[in-house]
Design a protein around this motif. Structure first.
Motif, short mmCIF file in Angstrom:
data_model
loop_
_atom_site.label_atom_id
_atom_site.label_comp_id
_atom_site.label_asym_id
_atom_site.label_seq_id
_atom_site.Cartn_x
_atom_site.Cartn_y
_atom_site.Cartn_z
N THR B 216 0.74 64.34 68.31
CA THR B 216 1.83 64.56 69.27
C THR B 216 3.08 63.83 68.80
O THR B 216 3.02 62.94 67.96
CB THR B 216 1.49 64.05 70.69
N GLU B 217 4.19 64.18 69.42
CA GLU B 217 5.48 63.58 69.04
C GLU B 217 5.82 62.40 69.95
O GLU B 217 6.16 61.32 69.49
CB GLU B 217 6.60 64.62 69.18
N PRO B 282 -4.39 67.65 72.90
CA PRO B 282 -4.45 66.74 71.73
C PRO B 282 -5.34 65.51 71.95
O PRO B 282 -5.96 65.05 70.99
CB PRO B 282 -2.98 66.32 71.56
#
Lengths: 347, 347
Positions: B216-217, B282
């Motif tokens: 993930t960001e 995620p």
């Protein structure tokens, strides 16, 4: 029983052992079922009839509670047999203060790791205590939480739901100076004050659960501390129906007479309690003497031998005392109401 | 040895601090009250109207549950703000599986020592989650149990009571091959699987709550693990009334799809779930990859991105999906029923 918790193998939890334990308590749990119980074990929610044709205005009365660090004493003594009774009887007494009769009960067993014997002992005791007051043990949850609970420790929580007709609910009527305060005997700490009791008896005085209780012949510390919470329902519920002069019932739990009695008093009265009306049990004398605990702290921490209080019109006090005696409950007049501001004076 | 007298406060229990905290949450709790709530805070039992004139045969549906070791992650992150929502939403979803709407909720907060900020945060969150589904936060209990709980740790338990009319209760009707299985998106682990998640992410992979979530960001591990349990009531309850073809609703909690789906299946059907119908979040991919956990364990421990399942007649599946989409719930057909023996196949 609905949704006994699942854990997972990787947390070191044996799902199969938990399921075996559940099967071992199923008979005791099912023995509490009655005609109002709908559906069996295994649903997401437990079902109970919500029809009350015999009541004019049914009111559901609920309470949630735990048994506190009595679990630690049980662990020290290796005897979990009364903890299920403790939590059920505590909850039953709580809603009795509103005049309610129990309908159903749900239990929670939290622990570091599941000790099957302790678990089964607790749930079977809870089921027996439920059956004694026609309450259905309708749901439960078990959680293994290593790291949250200290190794070997458990917590026990319960929720009860009962019902009372609006016109029967307590407190009721008008309280006035001269009303009598009747105290019903407890058989020990019930489920409150264990942190202080343990600190004084074990940490400070260096006693063990197997030592004799000072001031007694045959009792050990474990016997005194693990006596099951007294259930007052079967003795008191019929009296509430029979005697309109009963204005209030108070369950003497954490906070003692000092904090619990005002909860059922009207604003313009004071409860004056005469300590010499009864003799506190030896366990309380031992704690007070060994710990040099002052009277105010004792009466705000422990029930001091009075597990439940009934406030009743002077005219009916004698009949209520007689009826309690016939039910086998030791009770005595321990005080009176006078003019005041919803406070308690213990002299 | 301490020669001063002992008191409850010196034994680790501070009644006054607890009462201060209670006052701080009173407004939030009272905001959940509705016309059915009878009597205020402070009674021994909480009172709620038991009259249901609008129902033919009211059935009370109850459930008790905990949030598990999600409390440990909250403690690591110093963020307790979602735990109250977690326990309420978990319980609301549970009784929704019987078709019930919530009436009232009781919470239990167990701890080693009362952290006022954590307590208030949990209870206010619980009150807000209750208010969102017109459920009254009617009772609660706080217990300080030093020695039972590891220092700084807490456990959170809740009991819900709801109601459903007997003729509306789920599961209902006949399930048959071809019925559709609709999966409703979760936003994370909800309240199950935290012991395995913590073991993999923290003990095994050496990550901290403040580290970014792999894949993930912008999310941290704490963000992913502390997302509040999704409440499906407002989206799903109206559909149960509207679509008679809905035969069952299952809440995907501990045990995952593998163990929870069979609880609402009839004996002659099998649920065949197609994994590629959705993409797990995620957080689940990170746990599986870092922990080398096999698929069977993942689907029996975690919800894998599906927090609730609806079983519905094929003819109504499209309309149900549309309605869910309009409610803002991400949902997809994730499988079908075929002939079987109340089992689940995940392929």
């Amino acid at each position: 029983m609905d949704e006994r918790g699942h854990s997972y193998a990787s947390a070191g939890v044996d799902i199969d052992a938990a399921q075996r334990s559940l099967r071992n308590v199923t008979d005791a749990v099912k023995a509490t079922y009655n005609a109002r119980t709908l559906g069996g074990i295994g649903g997401f929610g437990a079902m109970f009839s919500g029809e009350f044709p015999e009541l004019t205005k049914p009111v559901l009365v609920s309470s949630i509670d735990g048994v506190g660090t009595k679990t630690k004493v049980a662990q020290m003594a290796g005897d979990y047999s009364n903890l299920g009774r403790d939590i059920v009887n505590h909850c039953v007494n709580d809603i009795l203060c509103q005049g309610a009769k129990p309908l159903f009960f749900l239990d929670y067993f939290g622990c570091s790791h599941l000790d099957s014997e302790a678990f089964e002992s607790v749930v079977i005791g809870a089921a027996e205590a439920c059956a004694a007051v026609d309450c259905v043990l309708i749901g439960g949850e078990t959680a293994e939480m290593p790291g949250v609970y200290t190794d070997g420790e458990i917590d026990i929580v319960g929720t009860i739901v009962g019902v009372v007709d609006a016109e029967q609910k307590l407190p009721r009527g008008i309280q006035k100076p001269g009303d009598r305060i009747i105290g019903l005997a407890s058989n020990g700490l019930h489920t409150n004050g264990y942190s202080l009791a343990r600190k004084v008896l074990f940490d400070h005085a260096g006693l063990s659960v197997r030592d004799p209780l000072p001031g007694t012949e045959d009792l050990t510390i474990a016997d005194a501390l693990l006596a099951p919470h007294t259930c007052y329902f079967n003795a008191v519920y019929p009296l509430i129906q029979q005697f309109p002069g009963i204005s209030a019932v108070a369950h003497i739990t954490g906070g003692g007479l000092t904090d619990n009695l005002p909860r059922v008093l009207q604003y313009e009265v004071q409860a004056k309690i005469i300590k010499r009306s009864w003799t506190p049990l030896p366990i309380f004398e031992a704690i007070q003497t060994l710990g040099k605990v002052d009277d105010a702290d004792m009466y705000r921490t422990f029930n001091m031998g009075i597990g439940m209080v009934i406030v009743v019109d002077a005219d009916e006090a004698g009949s209520v005392l007689n009826a309690l005696s016939e039910s086998g409950v030791y009770a005595a007049e321990i005080g009176k109401l006078s003019t005041g501001s919803r406070d308690v004076q213990i002299v």
